[in-house]
Scaffold this motif. Structure first.
Motif, mmCIF file in Angstrom:
data_model
loop_
_atom_site.group_PDB
_atom_site.id
_atom_site.type_symbol
_atom_site.label_atom_id
_atom_site.label_comp_id
_atom_site.label_asym_id
_atom_site.label_seq_id
_atom_site.Cartn_x
_atom_site.Cartn_y
_atom_site.Cartn_z
ATOM 1 N N LEU A 206 47.950 27.671 32.130
ATOM 2 C CA LEU A 206 47.609 29.241 32.152
ATOM 3 C C LEU A 206 45.955 29.278 32.857
ATOM 4 O O LEU A 206 45.627 30.344 32.527
ATOM 5 N N ASN A 207 45.545 28.207 33.343
ATOM 6 C CA ASN A 207 44.533 28.247 34.095
ATOM 7 C C ASN A 207 43.279 28.303 33.168
ATOM 8 O O ASN A 207 42.067 29.099 33.509
ATOM 9 N N GLU A 208 43.244 27.796 31.963
ATOM 10 C CA GLU A 208 42.351 27.879 30.843
ATOM 11 C C GLU A 208 41.136 26.861 31.111
ATOM 12 O O GLU A 208 41.485 25.789 31.682
ATOM 13 N N VAL A 209 39.964 27.125 30.927
ATOM 14 C CA VAL A 209 38.954 26.311 31.009
ATOM 15 C C VAL A 209 38.153 25.938 29.880
ATOM 16 O O VAL A 209 38.016 27.090 28.970
ATOM 17 N N ILE A 210 37.686 24.953 29.534
ATOM 18 C CA ILE A 210 36.933 24.602 28.322
ATOM 19 C C ILE A 210 35.566 24.929 28.177
ATOM 20 O O ILE A 210 34.917 24.769 29.395
ATOM 21 N N LEU A 211 34.954 25.571 27.278
ATOM 22 C CA LEU A 211 33.723 25.802 27.068
ATOM 23 C C LEU A 211 32.931 24.874 25.992
ATOM 24 O O LEU A 211 32.007 24.274 26.462
ATOM 25 N N THR A 212 33.467 24.411 25.212
ATOM 26 C CA THR A 212 33.047 23.437 24.236
ATOM 27 C C THR A 212 34.097 22.708 23.403
ATOM 28 O O THR A 212 35.074 22.999 23.271
ATOM 29 N N ASP A 213 33.987 21.205 23.780
ATOM 30 C CA ASP A 213 34.913 20.231 23.213
ATOM 31 C C ASP A 213 34.387 19.869 21.759
ATOM 32 O O ASP A 213 33.658 20.522 21.195
ATOM 33 N N ASP A 214 35.199 18.941 21.000
ATOM 34 C CA ASP A 214 34.916 18.785 19.665
ATOM 35 C C ASP A 214 33.864 17.589 19.359
ATOM 36 O O ASP A 214 33.385 17.420 18.128
ATOM 37 N N GLY A 215 33.435 17.301 20.154
ATOM 38 C CA GLY A 215 32.307 16.200 20.234
ATOM 39 C C GLY A 215 32.513 14.966 19.481
ATOM 40 O O GLY A 215 31.595 14.237 19.183
ATOM 41 N N LYS A 216 33.946 14.504 19.592
ATOM 42 C CA LYS A 216 34.286 13.366 18.638
ATOM 43 C C LYS A 216 34.590 12.271 19.785
ATOM 44 O O LYS A 216 35.220 12.579 20.783
ATOM 45 N N GLY A 217 34.347 10.982 19.596
ATOM 46 C CA GLY A 217 34.733 9.996 20.360
ATOM 47 C C GLY A 217 34.167 9.981 21.752
ATOM 48 O O GLY A 217 33.028 10.335 22.028
#
Length: 260
Positions: A206-217
Motif C-alpha cells: 500500500l506504499n506505506e512508510v514507517i515513521l517510528t519502529d519499536d526500538g527493539k533488537g
C-alpha cells in the motif's frame, strides 16, 4: 535629531492591513520561558489588538552551560509548564481582547516542553531546520523499579494531557505516542494526496512508510544515529515530516515569507 535617518520619511502604512504581533519564544523553558513572561507579553498584545499573533518558537535545547542536547533527551515533564502557558494565550488573552486572534506557530526549535506548544494551534509553519521533539523514551523516566501498574498510570496521565493539546489543534493524537513511547510503531501512507496515519508496521503493498519502529533488537537506534538525530525509535518532527503528514502548512525561513 542627529540620527542619519532623521529626515527619512516614515514608511506608509495601510490602515486597512491586518495587524500582526510577533512573539519570539526563546531561551530556556522554566527560566526564560515562563507563565509570568508570557502573561507580560499578553498584556502588550492587548495594547496593540492584532488580528494575527505569530509565535516564533526557538527555545534553547541543552544545559545552561551551553551543551546541546540530542533529539533523544527526554524533557517530557516540561509538559506541566506548557499547560500553565497555553491557557494564557488560548483563554485569558481572547477573553481580555474580546475576540480570538488568529494564531500562527512558526517552529524553528520546539524541543522538550516547547514541543507541546505549537500543537495547540491549527496553523503551523516550519523553518527549514525546524523540529518538534525531545519528549521521547517516556518509559525510562521512572526507571525500572517499583510497581509497574503505578508507572503505567503515570505514563497514561502524562500522555492524556499531551494528547489533549494535540486534539486542541486538530492533530492526530497518535503523533504524541510516536514522539513519547519507544515501543510505539507508527506509519503513514498518502491516499488521494492526503496523509493517513497507521498504527503498526507499514504495508509495502500500500506504499506505506514507517515513521517510528519499536526500538527493539535490530530496530534499536545506535548511539551514532541518536547523536546525529537520525534515529526512529521516537518521532522527531522535522520540516519535511511535518509537511508530509499534514502538520505544517509550509516551510519558510524569514518573517516576510511567512507574512506573505
Amino acid at each position: 535629531d542627529r540620527r542619519p535617518d532623521a529626515d527619512r520619511p516614515e514608511p506608509s502604512v495601510d490602515s486597512s492591513a491586518p495587524a500582526v504581533y510577533v512573539v519570539n519564544i526563546e531561551g530556556y523553558f522554566g527560566r526564560d520561558i515562563t507563565p509570568t513572561a508570557v502573561r507580560q507579553i499578553a498584556k502588550d498584545i492587548v495594547k496593540h489588538r492584532p488580528q494575527y499573533v505569530i509565535l516564533a518558537i526557538d527555545n534553547a535545547w541543552g544545559t545552561l552551560g551551553g551543551q546541546e542536547f540530542g533529539d533523544d533527551v527526554n524533557q517530557f515533564d516540561q509538559l506541566w509548564l506548557t499547560e500553565d502557558i497555553e491557557p494564557i494565550l488560548t483563554k485569558e488573552l481572547p477573553e481580555t481582547l474580546g475576540y480570538k486572534p488568529q494564531y500562527v506557530a512558526w517552529v524553528k526549535n520546539a524541543m522538550g516542553g516547547a514541543a507541546f506548544l505549537p500543537l495547540n494551534f491549527k496553523t503551523i509553519y516550519f523553518s527549514s531546520e525546524g523540529r518538534i521533539g525531545g519528549i521521547g523514551r517516556l518509559e525510562e523516566i521512572f526507571g525500572s523499579t517499583g510497581d509497574e501498574r503505578v508507572r503505567e498510570k503515570q505514563f497514561s496521565l502524562r500522555l492524556g494531557h499531551a494528547r489533549g493539546m494535540a486534539l486542541n489543534g486538530g492533530y492526530d493524537a497518535r503523533i504524541i505516542e510516536a514522539m513519547a513511547r519507544t515501543e510505539y510503531v507508527l506509519s503513514y501512507r498518502i491516499d488521494n494526496g492526503r496523509p493517513v496515519l497507521i498504527e503498526g508496521e507499514p504495508n509495502p503493498d500500500l506504499n506505506e512508510v514507517i515513521l517510528t519502529d519499536d526500538g527493539k533488537g535490530e530496530n534499536e537506534d545506535t548511539i551514532q544515529e541518536r547523536a546525529r538525530g537520525q534515529g526512529n525509535d521516537n518521532l522527531t518532527i522535522t520540516a519535511d515530516i511535518a509537511k508530509t503528514i499534514g502538520i505544517s502548512k509550509g516551510t519558510v525561513d524569514d518573517l516576510d515569507s511567512l507574512l506573505f
